[in-house]
Scaffold this active site. Structure first.
Site, PDB file in Angstrom:
ATOM      1  N   CYS A  75     -10.205   4.226 -10.379  1.00  0.00           N
ATOM      2  CA  CYS A  75      -9.272   3.812  -9.780  1.00  0.00           C
ATOM      3  C   CYS A  75      -8.221   2.972 -10.725  1.00  0.00           C
ATOM      4  CB  CYS A  75     -10.219   2.542  -8.234  1.00  0.00           C
ATOM      5  SG  CYS A  75      -9.244   2.108  -7.205  1.00  0.00           S
ATOM      6  N   LYS A 131      -6.320   0.121 -10.781  1.00  0.00           N
ATOM      7  CA  LYS A 131      -6.054  -0.781 -11.281  1.00  0.00           C
ATOM      8  C   LYS A 131      -7.269  -0.538 -12.880  1.00  0.00           C
ATOM      9  CE  LYS A 131      -2.915  -1.937  -8.221  1.00  0.00           C
ATOM     10  NZ  LYS A 131      -4.032  -1.002  -7.533  1.00  0.00           N
ATOM     11  N   GLU A 179      -0.287  -4.062  -1.415  1.00  0.00           N
ATOM     12  CA  GLU A 179       0.560  -2.227  -0.779  1.00  0.00           C
ATOM     13  C   GLU A 179       0.101  -1.971   0.594  1.00  0.00           C
ATOM     14  OE1 GLU A 179      -1.946   0.410  -4.445  1.00  0.00           O
ATOM     15  OE2 GLU A 179      -2.091   0.652  -3.242  1.00  0.00           O
ATOM     16  N   ASP A 236      -8.917  -0.350  -3.914  1.00  0.00           N
ATOM     17  CA  ASP A 236      -7.800  -0.956  -2.545  1.00  0.00           C
ATOM     18  C   ASP A 236      -8.491   0.762  -1.823  1.00  0.00           C
ATOM     19  OD1 ASP A 236      -6.375  -1.491  -4.991  1.00  0.00           O
ATOM     20  OD2 ASP A 236      -5.287   0.656  -5.850  1.00  0.00           O
ATOM     21  N   SER A 248       1.042   1.947  -1.789  1.00  0.00           N
ATOM     22  CA  SER A 248       0.151   3.256  -2.642  1.00  0.00           C
ATOM     23  C   SER A 248       0.899   4.110  -3.004  1.00  0.00           C
ATOM     24  CB  SER A 248      -0.828   3.111  -1.297  1.00  0.00           C
ATOM     25  OG  SER A 248      -1.441   4.237  -1.770  1.00  0.00           O
TER      26      SER A 248
END
Length: 561
Positions: free
Chosen positions: A129, A131, A449, A88, A475
């Site tokens: 991270c 996800k 995000e 991300d 985020s």
């Protein structure tokens, strides 16, 4: 050939490797290191998200090896396989960010696919991270085989107590002219010092904490530094724990109960965690057939205060919480106050209360976790808003520092890029409500995000003067007066699609409302003239996702009935 077909721990692997009819299967496995003895052992799949794509996952290869060693030493046969990760932090603000939420589904699909195909009896999954974590849990839930999740751990602070959000906000300051390129480059070069997930109570640390509270990782797993002996030991113990779960036939469905999800929500609120937890916890619950809705966050939030002074809205980083004991002492405080269900089973084979029985309190001189008698916020910072702009709900993160009420004219944009450009060039001014639409799960597609726009707003000194609403996400590093997950999304004809510049929007985080000052008749007139945009993707994974994905208010799942 195996002679252990009666071993209840091997109900899946026995079908793959036992008997003369499975000689070809055994031949293949001998080539990757199996021995005659290994065929008699329960097989434990070790799902690794190792990758050089992101510092969050760059060390997980070593951790997967440790988990495999733990499973082998406990009498199992560990088998490492990989699934994907995206970053991300790297993709934010680009078209690539549309693949972020999609990756959660790909991770769940791939774990289910490999484990079910290969006949693994149990699982260890390792994520770093954002996800990775819900993706791993959803894969484990679908399979419902004895499983343990391991968090890759948090990064250390950068020079000057910086982190990735410091870089995003420095970019905003540079665009305003308050920071030169030399200063920006210095922050860029030093804010990310090595492996580990982003250092505040952003989405990665939020979800790791939620999963530990849920009972699906070992005590302490969510609050360890990525590069540490404690984290390596956590992985070894996780591998061994799966063998114990196989012995006792404890599966995710025994642990991921309604009460356990209430525990997870409680801990997320107390930590001041990310709005993404709402999306992911609902998705995880629905995957294991537990009823969970947006309104559950409101009800639990009425009795649970915010206690942790952690970034992005607070001062401290996860590594500093690790140094005073992590989340275990906080959970004990919440348990003793009657805010957690202590009888929930966990992957230790014991209840949550049993796990917490001998946990020492925080040091007396710490200032990261406030006492229950003096919370940072008496009720939840996660606000579920309804109104004529969000008939099916929206999610806001309101810590109180932003105030609880914002009203202003709409400044409407059809994409993140358009909004970002107009924030940077000064089109967005004090008092505006920035509207970013067509960024929902189907419309984006992928529900990006909005960290880049929110950071730009902060960097331009407008954090207390501008609000932002979107059918996209935020985020965990976003802060300010922001509302996301607006449903129905604009692409499906939700009211967000009907807004025009200048419409008066009011956000009320006490009454939990999101409304536009337009009559029903005017909204109906605009709806009659609205046309759904042409899908942005017609082939590939994003097009497939857009066809399958459900509403954000229901977890944005792709495998709902």
């Amino acid at each position: 050939m195996s002679d252990a077909q009666g071993d209840p721990r091997r109900r899946h692997s026995a079908k793959v490797v036992d008997g003369p009819g499975k000689s070809a299967s055994r031949a293949m496995l001998r080539a990757v290191g199996f021995t005659d003895e290994d065929f008699r052992k329960p097989q434990v799949g070790i799902a690794s998200t190792w990758s050089q794509v992101t510092p969050c996952n760059s060390h997980i290869g070593e951790l997967a090896d440790k988990a495999c060693q733990g499973a082998d030493a406990a009498g199992g046969k560990g088998v490492i396989f990989n699934t994907i990760t995206i970053s991300d932090g790297i993709a934010n603000g680009t078209e690539g960010m549309k693949y972020s939420l999609v990756s959660r589904e790909v991770i769940a699909d791939s774990i289910e696919t490999v484990a079910a195909c290969e006949g693994f009896d149990g699982l260890v999954t390792l994520g770093g991270c954002d996800k990775n974590m819900p993706g791993c849990l959803m894969g484990m839930a679908r399979l419902n085989r004895p499983s343990v999740f391991v968090y890759g751990g948090t990064i250390m602070p950068g020079k000057g107590h910086t982190d990735i959000v410091s870089v995003f906000e420095a970019m905003g300051a540079h665009s305003r002219g308050d920071m030169d390129l030399i200063e920006l480059k210095q922050i860029e070069e030093t804010a990310i010092p090595g492996p580990g997930s982003c250092g505040g109570m952003y989405t990665a640390n939020t979800m790791a904490s939620a999963i530990e509270a849920l009972g699906m990782s070992l005590p302490g797993s969510s609050a360890q530094n990525a590069v540490s002996e404690e984290k390596r030991e956590d992985c070894v113990r996780a591998g061994a724990a799966v063998l114990k779960l196989l012995e006792e036939d404890i599966k995710p469905s025994d642990i991921m109960t309604r009460a356990a999800f209430e525990n997870a929500i409680t801990v997320v609120i107390a930590l001041g965690g990310s709005t993404n937890a709402v999306l992911h916890l609902i998705a995880m619950a629905r995957t294991i057939d537990v009823a969970l809705s947006l309104d559950d966050f409101t009800e639990i939030g009425k009795r649970v205060p915010v206690l942790a002074d952690l970034r992005p809205s607070g001062h401290y980083m996860m590594s500093e919480l690790v140094a005073i004991g992590g989340i275990q002492p906080l959970m004990k405080i919440l348990l003793e106050a009657g805010l957690l269900h202590g009888d929930c089973l966990t992957v230790t084979g014991q209840t949550l209360a049993e796990n917490l029985a001998d946990v020492a309190p925080y040091p007396l001189d710490q200032s990261i976790i406030a006492p229950l008698s003096e919370p940072l916020k008496a009720e939840s910072h996660l606000r579920i808003l309804y109104g004529n702009l969000a008939p099916d709900g929206a999610v806001a993160k309101i810590t109180g520092k932003e105030g609880t009420h914002f009203s202003g004219p709409a400044r409407v944009f059809g994409s993140e890029e358009e909004a970002q450009q107009r924030i940077n060039d000064g089109t967005v001014v004090s008092g505006d409500v920035v509207v970013i639409r067509y960024e929902g799960p189907r419309g984006g597609p992928g529900m990006r995000e909005m960290l880049t726009p929110t950071s730009a707003i902060m960097g331009r000194g407008l954090g207390n003067e501008v609000a932002l609403i979107t059918d996209g996400r935020f985020s965990g590093g976003s802060h300010g007066f922001v509302v996301g997950h607006v449903t129905p999304e604009a692409f499906d004809g939700g009211p967000l699609a009907l807004l025009e510049d200048g419409d008066l929007i009011t956000i009320d985080a006490q009454e939990n409302t999101l409304v536009v000052d337009l009559s029903d008749a005017e909204l109906a007139r605009r709806r009659a003239n609205w046309q759904q945009p042409t899908p942005r993707y017609t082939r590939g994974v994003l097009a497939k996702y857009a066809r399958l994905v459900g509403s954000a208010s229901e977890g944005a799942l792709t495998d709902q009935d």
